[in-house]
Design a protein around this motif. Sequence first.
Motif, PDB file in Angstrom:
ATOM      1  N   PHE A   6       0.688  -1.768   0.134  1.00  0.00           N
ATOM      2  CA  PHE A   6       0.044  -0.038   0.370  1.00  0.00           C
ATOM      3  C   PHE A   6       0.772   1.461  -0.225  1.00  0.00           C
ATOM      4  O   PHE A   6       0.697   1.735  -0.734  1.00  0.00           O
ATOM      5  CB  PHE A   6      -0.886   0.011   1.515  1.00  0.00           C
ATOM      6  CG  PHE A   6      -1.662   1.483   0.876  1.00  0.00           C
ATOM      7  CD1 PHE A   6      -2.567   1.357   0.494  1.00  0.00           C
ATOM      8  CD2 PHE A   6      -1.118   2.220   2.215  1.00  0.00           C
ATOM      9  CE1 PHE A   6      -3.521   3.167   0.431  1.00  0.00           C
ATOM     10  CE2 PHE A   6      -1.912   3.175   2.524  1.00  0.00           C
ATOM     11  CZ  PHE A   6      -3.310   3.885   1.590  1.00  0.00           C
ATOM     12  N   LEU A  76      -1.371  -3.770   2.333  1.00  0.00           N
ATOM     13  CA  LEU A  76      -3.062  -3.716   2.959  1.00  0.00           C
ATOM     14  C   LEU A  76      -3.465  -5.231   2.589  1.00  0.00           C
ATOM     15  O   LEU A  76      -3.301  -6.101   1.529  1.00  0.00           O
ATOM     16  CB  LEU A  76      -3.758  -3.307   1.309  1.00  0.00           C
ATOM     17  CG  LEU A  76      -5.462  -2.611   1.011  1.00  0.00           C
ATOM     18  CD1 LEU A  76      -5.125  -1.301   3.107  1.00  0.00           C
ATOM     19  CD2 LEU A  76      -5.283  -2.287  -0.214  1.00  0.00           C
ATOM     20  N   ASP A  78      -7.664  -7.504   3.149  1.00  0.00           N
ATOM     21  CA  ASP A  78      -8.829  -7.877   3.643  1.00  0.00           C
ATOM     22  C   ASP A  78      -9.045  -7.464   5.107  1.00  0.00           C
ATOM     23  O   ASP A  78     -10.228  -6.488   4.927  1.00  0.00           O
ATOM     24  CB  ASP A  78      -9.395  -8.251   2.565  1.00  0.00           C
ATOM     25  CG  ASP A  78      -8.639  -8.584   1.122  1.00  0.00           C
ATOM     26  OD1 ASP A  78      -9.091  -7.031   0.668  1.00  0.00           O
ATOM     27  OD2 ASP A  78      -9.238  -9.552   0.782  1.00  0.00           O
ATOM     28  N   GLY A 103      -7.624  -1.529  12.399  1.00  0.00           N
ATOM     29  CA  GLY A 103      -7.464  -0.684  11.176  1.00  0.00           C
ATOM     30  C   GLY A 103      -6.179  -0.504  10.860  1.00  0.00           C
ATOM     31  O   GLY A 103      -5.670  -1.039   9.162  1.00  0.00           O
ATOM     32  N   TYR A 104      -5.245  -1.413  11.713  1.00  0.00           N
ATOM     33  CA  TYR A 104      -3.598  -1.675  11.335  1.00  0.00           C
ATOM     34  C   TYR A 104      -3.091  -2.509  12.440  1.00  0.00           C
ATOM     35  O   TYR A 104      -3.712  -1.863  13.832  1.00  0.00           O
ATOM     36  CB  TYR A 104      -2.800  -0.297  10.671  1.00  0.00           C
ATOM     37  CG  TYR A 104      -2.839   0.761  12.318  1.00  0.00           C
ATOM     38  CD1 TYR A 104      -1.696   0.787  12.754  1.00  0.00           C
ATOM     39  CD2 TYR A 104      -3.902   1.350  12.568  1.00  0.00           C
ATOM     40  CE1 TYR A 104      -1.066   0.992  13.945  1.00  0.00           C
ATOM     41  CE2 TYR A 104      -3.355   2.422  13.817  1.00  0.00           C
ATOM     42  CZ  TYR A 104      -2.345   2.233  14.250  1.00  0.00           C
ATOM     43  OH  TYR A 104      -1.553   2.917  14.904  1.00  0.00           O
ATOM     44  N   THR A 119      -5.865  -2.182   6.874  1.00  0.00           N
ATOM     45  CA  THR A 119      -7.003  -2.470   5.794  1.00  0.00           C
ATOM     46  C   THR A 119      -7.480  -1.408   5.306  1.00  0.00           C
ATOM     47  O   THR A 119      -6.653  -0.042   5.308  1.00  0.00           O
ATOM     48  CB  THR A 119      -8.062  -3.138   7.272  1.00  0.00           C
ATOM     49  OG1 THR A 119      -8.546  -1.352   7.742  1.00  0.00           O
ATOM     50  CG2 THR A 119      -7.670  -3.931   7.524  1.00  0.00           C
ATOM     51  N   ALA A 120      -8.567  -1.707   4.437  1.00  0.00           N
ATOM     52  CA  ALA A 120      -9.241  -0.566   3.705  1.00  0.00           C
ATOM     53  C   ALA A 120     -10.081   0.840   5.115  1.00  0.00           C
ATOM     54  O   ALA A 120      -9.642   1.871   4.354  1.00  0.00           O
ATOM     55  CB  ALA A 120     -10.023  -0.821   2.939  1.00  0.00           C
ATOM     56  N   GLU A 121     -10.071   0.262   5.696  1.00  0.00           N
ATOM     57  CA  GLU A 121     -10.327   1.174   6.901  1.00  0.00           C
ATOM     58  C   GLU A 121     -10.295   2.038   7.455  1.00  0.00           C
ATOM     59  O   GLU A 121      -9.693   3.298   7.332  1.00  0.00           O
ATOM     60  CB  GLU A 121     -11.293   0.490   8.536  1.00  0.00           C
ATOM     61  CG  GLU A 121     -11.624   1.241   8.915  1.00  0.00           C
ATOM     62  CD  GLU A 121     -12.479   0.427  10.071  1.00  0.00           C
ATOM     63  OE1 GLU A 121     -13.317   1.004  11.373  1.00  0.00           O
ATOM     64  OE2 GLU A 121     -11.729  -0.488  10.330  1.00  0.00           O
ATOM     65  N   SER A 122      -8.639   1.732   7.700  1.00  0.00           N
ATOM     66  CA  SER A 122      -7.865   2.861   8.109  1.00  0.00           C
ATOM     67  C   SER A 122      -6.642   2.880   6.859  1.00  0.00           C
ATOM     68  O   SER A 122      -6.650   4.653   7.126  1.00  0.00           O
ATOM     69  CB  SER A 122      -6.139   2.177   8.681  1.00  0.00           C
ATOM     70  OG  SER A 122      -5.548   0.858   7.783  1.00  0.00           O
ATOM     71  N   VAL A 123      -6.821   2.690   6.204  1.00  0.00           N
ATOM     72  CA  VAL A 123      -6.740   3.219   5.007  1.00  0.00           C
ATOM     73  C   VAL A 123      -7.295   4.698   4.563  1.00  0.00           C
ATOM     74  O   VAL A 123      -6.653   6.135   3.760  1.00  0.00           O
ATOM     75  CB  VAL A 123      -5.770   2.820   3.299  1.00  0.00           C
ATOM     76  CG1 VAL A 123      -6.253   3.629   2.257  1.00  0.00           C
ATOM     77  CG2 VAL A 123      -5.447   2.057   3.299  1.00  0.00           C
ATOM     78  N   ALA A 124      -8.503   4.830   4.871  1.00  0.00           N
ATOM     79  CA  ALA A 124     -10.058   5.034   4.401  1.00  0.00           C
ATOM     80  C   ALA A 124      -9.754   6.643   5.519  1.00  0.00           C
ATOM     81  O   ALA A 124      -9.867   7.872   5.459  1.00  0.00           O
ATOM     82  CB  ALA A 124     -11.630   5.098   4.490  1.00  0.00           C
ATOM     83  N   GLN A 127      -6.756   8.882   4.668  1.00  0.00           N
ATOM     84  CA  GLN A 127      -7.393   9.959   3.008  1.00  0.00           C
ATOM     85  C   GLN A 127      -7.784  11.942   3.121  1.00  0.00           C
ATOM     86  O   GLN A 127      -7.877  11.860   4.357  1.00  0.00           O
ATOM     87  CB  GLN A 127      -7.857   9.065   1.606  1.00  0.00           C
ATOM     88  CG  GLN A 127      -7.507   7.753   1.436  1.00  0.00           C
ATOM     89  CD  GLN A 127      -7.927   7.101   0.884  1.00  0.00           C
ATOM     90  OE1 GLN A 127      -8.886   7.815   0.203  1.00  0.00           O
ATOM     91  NE2 GLN A 127      -7.505   5.951   0.326  1.00  0.00           N
TER      92      GLN A 127
END
Length: 127
Positions: A6, A76, A78, A103-104, A119-124, A127
Amino acid sequence: MIGRLFSLVVDCPDPSALARFYEGLLSLPRVLDSEEYVVLRSPSGSETVTFQRVADFRPPRWPDPARPSQMHLDVLVDDLDVAEPKVLALGATLLEGSDKPIGYRVYADPVGHPFSLVTAESVAIGQ
């Protein structure tokens, strides 16, 4: 496959200043700019470099094992609960103080280099 790269994360004393250098070097636009983090990401999202503020930063000296480089990978995944036993089986160690936040999670590779599963949650959130 456990996950996908990621971000490369670079420790530094001033994220904005170091990001400015890499913006010029890599032509990656700034997508997040805060006191603690600056994120550069390609329009496709396939290349990401994150700069994070570190208190009492001591710059690396190469090749000096007493002052090693200060970067880590964000991988990254899932699902952290599915990925964790797989990375542990490969030889990773969950680092003390990584109390499984949402998230991480932070691990060390078999020789001690840190890396994070995200995870996508922590990435969001970032951002």
